[in-house]
Design a protein around this motif. Structure first.
Motif, PDB file in Angstrom:
ATOM      1  N   GLN A   1      -1.419 -13.808   4.576  1.00 54.63           N
ATOM      2  CA  GLN A   1      -0.858 -14.843   5.596  1.00 54.63           C
ATOM      3  C   GLN A   1       0.345 -14.199   6.417  1.00 54.63           C
ATOM      4  OE1 GLN A   1      -2.655 -17.617   5.813  1.00 54.63           O
ATOM      5  NE2 GLN A   1      -4.088 -17.107   4.387  1.00 54.63           N
ATOM      6  N   THR A   2       0.919 -12.951   6.133  1.00 56.62           N
ATOM      7  CA  THR A   2       1.868 -12.597   6.872  1.00 56.62           C
ATOM      8  C   THR A   2       1.801 -11.122   7.522  1.00 56.62           C
ATOM      9  OG1 THR A   2       3.011 -11.167   4.869  1.00 56.62           O
ATOM     10  CG2 THR A   2       3.187 -13.671   4.917  1.00 56.62           C
ATOM     11  N   TYR A   3       2.972 -10.821   8.019  1.00 58.88           N
ATOM     12  CA  TYR A   3       2.758  -9.608   9.015  1.00 58.88           C
ATOM     13  C   TYR A   3       3.049  -8.289   8.071  1.00 58.88           C
ATOM     14  CZ  TYR A   3       7.740  -9.503   8.437  1.00 58.88           C
ATOM     15  OH  TYR A   3       9.294  -9.423   7.659  1.00 58.88           O
ATOM     16  N   TYR A   4       3.068  -8.608   6.484  1.00 61.53           N
ATOM     17  CA  TYR A   4       3.206  -7.560   5.654  1.00 61.53           C
ATOM     18  C   TYR A   4       1.754  -7.041   5.396  1.00 61.53           C
ATOM     19  CZ  TYR A   4       8.142  -8.709   4.750  1.00 61.53           C
ATOM     20  OH  TYR A   4       9.343  -8.844   4.683  1.00 61.53           O
ATOM     21  N   ALA A   5       0.753  -7.493   6.008  1.00 58.62           N
ATOM     22  CA  ALA A   5      -0.844  -7.149   5.605  1.00 58.62           C
ATOM     23  C   ALA A   5      -1.170  -5.794   5.962  1.00 58.62           C
ATOM     24  CB  ALA A   5      -1.620  -8.140   6.713  1.00 58.62           C
ATOM     25  N   ASP A   6      -0.561  -5.244   6.937  1.00 48.85           N
ATOM     26  CA  ASP A   6      -0.894  -3.704   7.242  1.00 48.85           C
ATOM     27  C   ASP A   6      -0.139  -2.918   5.969  1.00 48.85           C
ATOM     28  OD1 ASP A   6      -1.992  -4.409   9.238  1.00 48.85           O
ATOM     29  OD2 ASP A   6      -0.665  -3.703  10.890  1.00 48.85           O
ATOM     30  N   LEU A   7       0.809  -3.215   5.573  1.00 48.26           N
ATOM     31  CA  LEU A   7       1.662  -2.295   4.502  1.00 48.26           C
ATOM     32  C   LEU A   7       0.945  -2.417   3.103  1.00 48.26           C
ATOM     33  CD1 LEU A   7       5.406  -2.196   5.484  1.00 48.26           C
ATOM     34  CD2 LEU A   7       3.789  -0.240   5.140  1.00 48.26           C
ATOM     35  N   LEU A   8       0.511  -3.543   2.827  1.00 46.80           N
ATOM     36  CA  LEU A   8      -0.261  -4.156   1.717  1.00 46.80           C
ATOM     37  C   LEU A   8      -1.656  -3.766   1.635  1.00 46.80           C
ATOM     38  CD1 LEU A   8       1.709  -7.371   1.062  1.00 46.80           C
ATOM     39  CD2 LEU A   8       1.978  -5.405  -0.236  1.00 46.80           C
ATOM     40  N   HIS A   9      -2.273  -3.253   2.852  1.00 50.28           N
ATOM     41  CA  HIS A   9      -3.622  -3.228   2.947  1.00 50.28           C
ATOM     42  C   HIS A   9      -4.082  -2.309   1.693  1.00 50.28           C
ATOM     43  CE1 HIS A   9      -7.318  -1.105   4.303  1.00 50.28           C
ATOM     44  NE2 HIS A   9      -7.350  -2.281   4.965  1.00 50.28           N
ATOM     45  N   ASP A  10      -3.468  -1.204   1.290  1.00 48.31           N
ATOM     46  CA  ASP A  10      -4.042  -0.480   0.328  1.00 48.31           C
ATOM     47  C   ASP A  10      -3.671  -1.036  -1.198  1.00 48.31           C
ATOM     48  OD1 ASP A  10      -5.602   1.036   1.958  1.00 48.31           O
ATOM     49  OD2 ASP A  10      -3.724   2.416   2.538  1.00 48.31           O
ATOM     50  N   VAL A  11      -2.839  -1.858  -1.280  1.00 50.08           N
ATOM     51  CA  VAL A  11      -2.418  -2.249  -2.543  1.00 50.08           C
ATOM     52  C   VAL A  11      -3.311  -3.163  -3.326  1.00 50.08           C
ATOM     53  CG1 VAL A  11      -0.319  -3.341  -3.534  1.00 50.08           C
ATOM     54  CG2 VAL A  11       0.057  -2.161  -1.830  1.00 50.08           C
ATOM     55  N   ASN A  12      -3.513  -2.884  -4.638  1.00 49.52           N
ATOM     56  CA  ASN A  12      -4.412  -3.725  -5.620  1.00 49.52           C
ATOM     57  C   ASN A  12      -3.500  -4.812  -5.974  1.00 49.52           C
ATOM     58  OD1 ASN A  12      -6.179  -4.747  -7.227  1.00 49.52           O
ATOM     59  ND2 ASN A  12      -6.840  -2.866  -8.094  1.00 49.52           N
ATOM     60  N   GLU A  13      -3.849  -5.916  -5.453  1.00 46.44           N
ATOM     61  CA  GLU A  13      -2.816  -7.082  -5.755  1.00 46.44           C
ATOM     62  C   GLU A  13      -3.125  -7.482  -7.053  1.00 46.44           C
ATOM     63  OE1 GLU A  13      -6.147  -8.657  -2.700  1.00 46.44           O
ATOM     64  OE2 GLU A  13      -4.861  -6.845  -3.182  1.00 46.44           O
ATOM     65  N   SER A  14      -4.285  -7.372  -7.815  1.00 44.31           N
ATOM     66  CA  SER A  14      -4.494  -7.805  -9.070  1.00 44.31           C
ATOM     67  C   SER A  14      -3.655  -7.114  -9.991  1.00 44.31           C
ATOM     68  CB  SER A  14      -5.834  -7.489  -9.385  1.00 44.31           C
ATOM     69  OG  SER A  14      -6.454  -6.167  -9.276  1.00 44.31           O
ATOM     70  N   SER A  15      -3.260  -5.940  -9.641  1.00 46.79           N
ATOM     71  CA  SER A  15      -2.297  -4.833 -10.629  1.00 46.79           C
ATOM     72  C   SER A  15      -1.066  -4.782  -9.968  1.00 46.79           C
ATOM     73  CB  SER A  15      -3.185  -3.595 -11.054  1.00 46.79           C
ATOM     74  OG  SER A  15      -3.393  -3.079  -9.956  1.00 46.79           O
ATOM     75  N   VAL A  16      -0.756  -5.125  -9.094  1.00 47.44           N
ATOM     76  CA  VAL A  16       0.527  -4.641  -8.324  1.00 47.44           C
ATOM     77  C   VAL A  16       1.794  -5.124  -9.473  1.00 47.44           C
ATOM     78  CG1 VAL A  16       0.914  -6.997  -7.029  1.00 47.44           C
ATOM     79  CG2 VAL A  16       1.919  -4.742  -6.184  1.00 47.44           C
ATOM     80  N   HIS A  17       2.851  -4.330  -9.616  1.00 46.92           N
ATOM     81  CA  HIS A  17       4.071  -5.091 -10.240  1.00 46.92           C
ATOM     82  C   HIS A  17       5.287  -5.121  -9.542  1.00 46.92           C
ATOM     83  CE1 HIS A  17       5.416  -0.782 -10.055  1.00 46.92           C
ATOM     84  NE2 HIS A  17       4.441  -0.428 -10.516  1.00 46.92           N
ATOM     85  N   ARG A  18       6.103  -5.662 -10.012  1.00 43.45           N
ATOM     86  CA  ARG A  18       7.369  -6.012  -9.247  1.00 43.45           C
ATOM     87  C   ARG A  18       8.054  -4.968  -8.477  1.00 43.45           C
ATOM     88  NH1 ARG A  18      13.247  -5.295  -8.696  1.00 43.45           N
ATOM     89  NH2 ARG A  18      14.407  -7.259  -8.522  1.00 43.45           N
ATOM     90  N   GLY A  19       8.174  -3.768  -9.166  1.00 38.62           N
ATOM     91  CA  GLY A  19       8.758  -2.388  -8.469  1.00 38.62           C
ATOM     92  C   GLY A  19       7.975  -1.953  -7.162  1.00 38.62           C
ATOM     93  N   GLN A  20       6.381  -2.108  -7.746  1.00 38.31           N
ATOM     94  CA  GLN A  20       5.657  -1.324  -6.382  1.00 38.31           C
ATOM     95  C   GLN A  20       5.793  -2.281  -5.065  1.00 38.31           C
ATOM     96  OE1 GLN A  20       1.681  -1.564  -7.664  1.00 38.31           O
ATOM     97  NE2 GLN A  20       0.864  -0.293  -5.915  1.00 38.31           N
ATOM     98  N   LEU A  21       5.652  -3.544  -5.487  1.00 38.35           N
ATOM     99  CA  LEU A  21       5.806  -4.559  -4.265  1.00 38.35           C
ATOM    100  C   LEU A  21       7.086  -4.587  -3.442  1.00 38.35           C
ATOM    101  CD1 LEU A  21       4.479  -6.825  -2.573  1.00 38.35           C
ATOM    102  CD2 LEU A  21       5.057  -8.437  -4.603  1.00 38.35           C
ATOM    103  N   GLU A  22       8.298  -4.334  -4.329  1.00 37.05           N
ATOM    104  CA  GLU A  22       9.499  -4.273  -3.580  1.00 37.05           C
ATOM    105  C   GLU A  22       9.680  -3.085  -2.918  1.00 37.05           C
ATOM    106  OE1 GLU A  22      14.449  -3.650  -4.936  1.00 37.05           O
ATOM    107  OE2 GLU A  22      12.831  -4.588  -6.267  1.00 37.05           O
TER     108      GLU A  22
END
Length: 349
Positions: A46-67
């Motif tokens: 839903q946001t412009y962070y989509a491109d950077l998060l494209h390869d991130v597995n949201e089901s296993s992402v942790h706080r440090g990785q997302l930051e």
């Protein structure tokens, strides 16, 4: 002068980038998420962070990785803006990289002091490695304070750190070390402004930096009084120069005040009064961040200068990152959405 090089083009670009920021509606959706994974999914879809998060597995992402991904977003914005600046005019604009270098050194020191220095590698921003003035991967291999000094020997940072001896208590004083780096950083900024700008651009930049220094001093005084009952002379030794809205007389009154509440009362006679009114915040950093947001949003809205617009934008992006981190932490600890909303900067109650 840097202030005249590609100024209008970059200022226009910055305003367009700011238009993609997270909205109040985005934040109100985020604070209702139930996990870090749900936050990542929303940012990705839903946001412009989509491109950077494209390869991130949201089901296993942790706080440090997302930051780290979100910090990368700010770095990419900086590099996009730098394209508009002539290589001959970039000394001032290197301030962002200097701040990143300092933050990495301080991050490593926190790991070292905790006996967890091997873990620094997992937080290392690989995207920054080619632009740092020292080898980040060598930093990840450092196992002692002496090794750190040797790694940084050809940088200004070694001169800062060599004043701290890990064999005595002062070496563990993160307040003093952080303050020494802040002192270096703001001296660097002020020199770069003096050497690169004239007229209105110079005045606006010096005031913008002065506001940051004001807020660091205010925050330092209140925290040291409230949580450490620190003596006045120690607090005074940490105050940074080049203030703009709280002059030395006001700072001295705060330092000499009986307690944190009395120190805050001194601000009633300054332009920061509305942001630090009793009962308007739980932590001093909340008031400081609201000042930064208000000041930089107005600065960006009224500026056609590349340097001023870029400085204001990067400050606002850092505040957006802090908002997202606040949401993540609130979700992790089960804070009610209404309570989380009060902690966010730029959200109308």
């Amino acid at each position: 002068m840097a202030g005249t090089s590609g100024s209008i083009a970059l200022a226009t670009k910055v305003h367009a980038m700011f238009g993609k920021r997270l909205t109040e509606a985005n934040y109100r959706e985020l604070i209702r998420k139930q996990s870090v994974s749900e936050i990542a999914v929303y940012l990705k879809q839903q946001t412009y962070y989509a491109d950077l998060l494209h390869d991130v597995n949201e089901s296993s992402v942790h706080r440090g990785q997302l930051e780290n991904v979100l910090r990368h977003a700010i770095y990419k914005d900086y590099m996009r803006m730098l394209v508009y600046i002539s290589p001959n005019d970039r000394k001032f604009y290197r301030f962002f990289l200097v701040r990143m270098e300092i933050d990495e050194i301080l991050s490593y020191l926190r790991y070292l002091n905790a006996g967890r220095e091997t873990e620094y590698l997992f937080s290392l921003p690989s995207y920054f490695a080619e632009h740092a003035d020292f080898d980040l991967y060598s930093l990840a291999k450092v196992r002692s304070f002496d090794e750190l000094l040797r790694l940084l020997a050809d940088t200004p940072y070694a001169d800062i750190l060599k004043n701290y001896d890990p064999s005595n208590a002062d070496a563990q004083d993160s307040v003093q070390i952080d303050n020494a780096f802040d002192r270096y950083y703001y001296a660097y900024l002020n020199r770069a402004i003096e050497n690169s700008f004239t007229g209105q651009d110079k005045d606006k930049l010096k005031r913008a930096i002065g506001v940051q220094i004001d807020l660091l001093n205010i925050t330092q005084i209140i925290r040291l009084k409230r949580y450490f009952n620190a003596p006045a002379e120690y607090i005074r030794s940490l105050l940074l120069p080049h203030t703009v809205r709280v002059k030395i007389e006001g700072l001295n009154k705060m330092v000499e005040s009986a307690d944190a509440d009395a120190a805050l009362a001194v601000l009633a006679d300054t332009r920061y009064a509305e942001f630090f009114a009793p009962g308007s915040f739980d932590y001093i950093e909340e008031g400081a961040n609201r000042v930064l947001f208000d000041y930089n949003k107005k600065l960006l809205a009224t500026s056609t200068s590349s340097a001023v617009a870029m400085t204001a934008y990067l400050n606002l992006k850092q505040l957006e990152l802090q908002n997202i981190i606040t949401v993540i932490e609130s979700v992790r600890y089960g804070l009610h959405p209404a309570d989380t909303e009060k902690l966010l900067v730029g959200i109308k109650a």
